[in-house]
Design a protein around this motif. Structure first.
Motif, PDB file in Angstrom:
ATOM      1  N   LEU A 129       9.439  11.739  16.991  1.00  0.00           N
ATOM      2  CA  LEU A 129       8.140  11.427  16.410  1.00  0.00           C
ATOM      3  C   LEU A 129       7.462  10.495  17.394  1.00  0.00           C
ATOM      4  O   LEU A 129       7.905   9.368  17.599  1.00  0.00           O
ATOM      5  CB  LEU A 129       8.294  10.767  15.041  1.00  0.00           C
ATOM      6  N   GLU A 130       6.412  10.989  18.001  1.00  0.00           N
ATOM      7  CA  GLU A 130       5.766  10.286  19.107  1.00  0.00           C
ATOM      8  C   GLU A 130       4.476   9.612  18.656  1.00  0.00           C
ATOM      9  O   GLU A 130       3.713  10.176  17.874  1.00  0.00           O
ATOM     10  CB  GLU A 130       5.462  11.314  20.202  1.00  0.00           C
ATOM     11  N   ALA A 131       4.271   8.393  19.160  1.00  0.00           N
ATOM     12  CA  ALA A 131       3.033   7.663  18.902  1.00  0.00           C
ATOM     13  C   ALA A 131       2.915   6.560  19.941  1.00  0.00           C
ATOM     14  O   ALA A 131       3.915   6.121  20.517  1.00  0.00           O
ATOM     15  CB  ALA A 131       3.035   7.061  17.501  1.00  0.00           C
ATOM     16  N   SER A 132       1.705   6.096  20.160  1.00  0.00           N
ATOM     17  CA  SER A 132       1.489   5.011  21.112  1.00  0.00           C
ATOM     18  C   SER A 132       1.994   3.698  20.533  1.00  0.00           C
ATOM     19  O   SER A 132       2.082   3.529  19.306  1.00  0.00           O
ATOM     20  CB  SER A 132      -0.004   4.884  21.433  1.00  0.00           C
ATOM     21  N   PHE A 133       2.300   2.764  21.407  1.00  0.00           N
ATOM     22  CA  PHE A 133       2.740   1.447  20.964  1.00  0.00           C
ATOM     23  C   PHE A 133       1.668   0.799  20.099  1.00  0.00           C
ATOM     24  O   PHE A 133       1.976   0.202  19.054  1.00  0.00           O
ATOM     25  CB  PHE A 133       3.055   0.550  22.165  1.00  0.00           C
ATOM     26  N   GLU A 134       0.436   0.906  20.495  1.00  0.00           N
ATOM     27  CA  GLU A 134      -0.662   0.287  19.756  1.00  0.00           C
ATOM     28  C   GLU A 134      -0.754   0.833  18.329  1.00  0.00           C
ATOM     29  O   GLU A 134      -0.957   0.083  17.376  1.00  0.00           O
ATOM     30  CB  GLU A 134      -1.990   0.477  20.505  1.00  0.00           C
ATOM     31  N   TRP A 135      -0.582   2.140  18.179  1.00  0.00           N
ATOM     32  CA  TRP A 135      -0.639   2.764  16.854  1.00  0.00           C
ATOM     33  C   TRP A 135       0.517   2.269  15.984  1.00  0.00           C
ATOM     34  O   TRP A 135       0.333   1.930  14.818  1.00  0.00           O
ATOM     35  CB  TRP A 135      -0.624   4.285  16.993  1.00  0.00           C
ATOM     36  N   ILE A 136       1.726   2.233  16.574  1.00  0.00           N
ATOM     37  CA  ILE A 136       2.905   1.771  15.833  1.00  0.00           C
ATOM     38  C   ILE A 136       2.720   0.312  15.413  1.00  0.00           C
ATOM     39  O   ILE A 136       2.973  -0.049  14.265  1.00  0.00           O
ATOM     40  CB  ILE A 136       4.192   1.929  16.678  1.00  0.00           C
ATOM     41  N   HIS A 137       2.272  -0.507  16.338  1.00  0.00           N
ATOM     42  CA  HIS A 137       2.094  -1.933  16.048  1.00  0.00           C
ATOM     43  C   HIS A 137       1.079  -2.125  14.921  1.00  0.00           C
ATOM     44  O   HIS A 137       1.314  -2.906  13.990  1.00  0.00           O
ATOM     45  CB  HIS A 137       1.664  -2.668  17.324  1.00  0.00           C
ATOM     46  N   LYS A 138      -0.020  -1.404  14.986  1.00  0.00           N
ATOM     47  CA  LYS A 138      -1.042  -1.494  13.940  1.00  0.00           C
ATOM     48  C   LYS A 138      -0.471  -1.013  12.605  1.00  0.00           C
ATOM     49  O   LYS A 138      -0.711  -1.622  11.561  1.00  0.00           O
ATOM     50  CB  LYS A 138      -2.273  -0.675  14.319  1.00  0.00           C
ATOM     51  N   ARG A 139       0.281   0.076  12.646  1.00  0.00           N
ATOM     52  CA  ARG A 139       0.894   0.621  11.424  1.00  0.00           C
ATOM     53  C   ARG A 139       1.775  -0.412  10.750  1.00  0.00           C
ATOM     54  O   ARG A 139       1.726  -0.612   9.544  1.00  0.00           O
ATOM     55  CB  ARG A 139       1.703   1.877  11.775  1.00  0.00           C
ATOM     56  N   LEU A 140       2.610  -1.089  11.538  1.00  0.00           N
ATOM     57  CA  LEU A 140       3.517  -2.085  10.987  1.00  0.00           C
ATOM     58  C   LEU A 140       2.763  -3.310  10.473  1.00  0.00           C
ATOM     59  O   LEU A 140       3.083  -3.839   9.415  1.00  0.00           O
ATOM     60  CB  LEU A 140       4.549  -2.510  12.031  1.00  0.00           C
ATOM     61  N   LYS A 141       1.771  -3.765  11.220  1.00  0.00           N
ATOM     62  CA  LYS A 141       1.038  -4.979  10.842  1.00  0.00           C
ATOM     63  C   LYS A 141       0.145  -4.782   9.623  1.00  0.00           C
ATOM     64  O   LYS A 141      -0.147  -5.741   8.916  1.00  0.00           O
ATOM     65  CB  LYS A 141       0.190  -5.465  12.018  1.00  0.00           C
ATOM     66  N   THR A 142      -0.296  -3.547   9.369  1.00  0.00           N
ATOM     67  CA  THR A 142      -1.217  -3.306   8.256  1.00  0.00           C
ATOM     68  C   THR A 142      -0.543  -2.659   7.042  1.00  0.00           C
ATOM     69  O   THR A 142      -1.220  -2.352   6.064  1.00  0.00           O
ATOM     70  CB  THR A 142      -2.404  -2.433   8.714  1.00  0.00           C
ATOM     71  N   ALA A 143       0.755  -2.467   7.108  1.00  0.00           N
ATOM     72  CA  ALA A 143       1.478  -1.885   5.971  1.00  0.00           C
ATOM     73  C   ALA A 143       1.445  -2.850   4.786  1.00  0.00           C
ATOM     74  O   ALA A 143       1.317  -4.061   4.963  1.00  0.00           O
ATOM     75  CB  ALA A 143       2.922  -1.596   6.370  1.00  0.00           C
ATOM     76  N   LYS A 144       1.565  -2.297   3.579  1.00  0.00           N
ATOM     77  CA  LYS A 144       1.580  -3.124   2.362  1.00  0.00           C
ATOM     78  C   LYS A 144       2.658  -4.196   2.444  1.00  0.00           C
ATOM     79  O   LYS A 144       2.454  -5.323   2.029  1.00  0.00           O
ATOM     80  CB  LYS A 144       1.812  -2.259   1.130  1.00  0.00           C
ATOM     81  N   ASN A 145       3.808  -3.820   2.964  1.00  0.00           N
ATOM     82  CA  ASN A 145       4.940  -4.740   3.085  1.00  0.00           C
ATOM     83  C   ASN A 145       5.186  -5.092   4.557  1.00  0.00           C
ATOM     84  O   ASN A 145       6.306  -5.057   5.038  1.00  0.00           O
ATOM     85  CB  ASN A 145       6.188  -4.138   2.445  1.00  0.00           C
ATOM     86  N   ALA A 146       4.110  -5.456   5.252  1.00  0.00           N
ATOM     87  CA  ALA A 146       4.163  -5.696   6.698  1.00  0.00           C
ATOM     88  C   ALA A 146       5.218  -6.730   7.090  1.00  0.00           C
ATOM     89  O   ALA A 146       5.964  -6.515   8.044  1.00  0.00           O
ATOM     90  CB  ALA A 146       2.791  -6.124   7.211  1.00  0.00           C
ATOM     91  N   LYS A 147       5.286  -7.814   6.357  1.00  0.00           N
ATOM     92  CA  LYS A 147       6.242  -8.871   6.705  1.00  0.00           C
ATOM     93  C   LYS A 147       7.676  -8.332   6.671  1.00  0.00           C
ATOM     94  O   LYS A 147       8.463  -8.582   7.581  1.00  0.00           O
ATOM     95  CB  LYS A 147       6.085 -10.056   5.753  1.00  0.00           C
ATOM     96  N   ALA A 148       8.007  -7.566   5.655  1.00  0.00           N
ATOM     97  CA  ALA A 148       9.350  -6.989   5.534  1.00  0.00           C
ATOM     98  C   ALA A 148       9.606  -5.951   6.626  1.00  0.00           C
ATOM     99  O   ALA A 148      10.697  -5.895   7.185  1.00  0.00           O
ATOM    100  CB  ALA A 148       9.533  -6.365   4.157  1.00  0.00           C
ATOM    101  N   LYS A 149       8.602  -5.131   6.909  1.00  0.00           N
ATOM    102  CA  LYS A 149       8.763  -4.102   7.948  1.00  0.00           C
ATOM    103  C   LYS A 149       9.029  -4.739   9.309  1.00  0.00           C
ATOM    104  O   LYS A 149       9.871  -4.262  10.068  1.00  0.00           O
ATOM    105  CB  LYS A 149       7.532  -3.195   8.022  1.00  0.00           C
ATOM    106  N   LEU A 150       8.299  -5.793   9.632  1.00  0.00           N
ATOM    107  CA  LEU A 150       8.494  -6.464  10.911  1.00  0.00           C
ATOM    108  C   LEU A 150       9.818  -7.227  10.935  1.00  0.00           C
ATOM    109  O   LEU A 150      10.514  -7.222  11.947  1.00  0.00           O
ATOM    110  CB  LEU A 150       7.321  -7.391  11.205  1.00  0.00           C
ATOM    111  N   ALA A 151      10.190  -7.838   9.831  1.00  0.00           N
ATOM    112  CA  ALA A 151      11.444  -8.596   9.764  1.00  0.00           C
ATOM    113  C   ALA A 151      12.664  -7.688   9.908  1.00  0.00           C
ATOM    114  O   ALA A 151      13.692  -8.097  10.437  1.00  0.00           O
ATOM    115  CB  ALA A 151      11.522  -9.361   8.452  1.00  0.00           C
ATOM    116  N   LYS A 152      12.536  -6.444   9.453  1.00  0.00           N
ATOM    117  CA  LYS A 152      13.651  -5.488   9.510  1.00  0.00           C
ATOM    118  C   LYS A 152      13.920  -5.017  10.937  1.00  0.00           C
ATOM    119  O   LYS A 152      14.980  -4.474  11.222  1.00  0.00           O
ATOM    120  CB  LYS A 152      13.322  -4.288   8.612  1.00  0.00           C
TER     121      LYS A 152
END
Length: 160
Positions: A88-111
């Motif tokens: 599953l391919e995506a740019s770093f910028e897209w992935i970073h934005k996806r993680l930072k704007t997710a409903k549970n962003a803090k948990a996603k980044l901490a994981k």
């Protein structure tokens, strides 16, 4: 890391009636620790050994199952024997934005212990990108696509 492998795998498995296992979940179960705690207490090298043990078990014991792999799983020596590898391919910028704007962003980044420092995560992304492309049998770009679109493209490319 963070491209949506787990989400996509679970939705694909449900739609097509197949079993899905996640290598990080298997390792957490075997070690009785979360990935981030394994990294913190035993280090990345130990975690990579766990990934190889998991790959060896999958090769011997698992058939007809969708396997969602952690971001560094491409390094296992027998990945070519485990089945069709879908990237599953995506740019770093897209992935970073996806993680930072997710409903549970803090948990996603901490994981994701390797994603805690943005510059280091970007370096790791650039380092891994070529390696991912080398092991992939099928490549699906996920940027700006719905989950249903991604699943349909995987099914079409894998002739499901």
């Amino acid at each position: 890391m963070g491209v949506g492998k787990g989400t996509t795998a679970r939705a694909f498995a449900k739609k097509y009636g197949v079993y899905n296992i996640d290598t990080d979940d298997l390792i957490e179960s075997k070690e009785n620790k979360e990935v981030k705690k394994i990294f913190a207490k035993k280090g990345e090298a130990y975690f990579r050994q766990c990934e190889q043990q998991t790959a060896d078990w999958i090769e011997k014991c698992v058939k007809g199952t969708l396997i969602s792999c952690g971001g560094g799983f491409y390094k296992v020596g027998n990945i070519d024997k485990l089945g069709t590898v879908v990237l599953l391919e995506a740019s770093f910028e897209w992935i970073h934005k996806r993680l930072k704007t997710a409903k549970n962003a803090k948990a996603k980044l901490a994981k994701r212990p390797l994603f805690s420092k943005e510059k280091e995560a970007k370096r790791l992304y650039n380092e891994r990108e070529k390696a991912y492309l080398k092991v992939a049998d099928v490549i699906v770009n996920v940027e700006n696509k719905s989950l249903d679109e991604v699943i349909a493209e995987i099914a079409r490319k894998c002739k499901v």
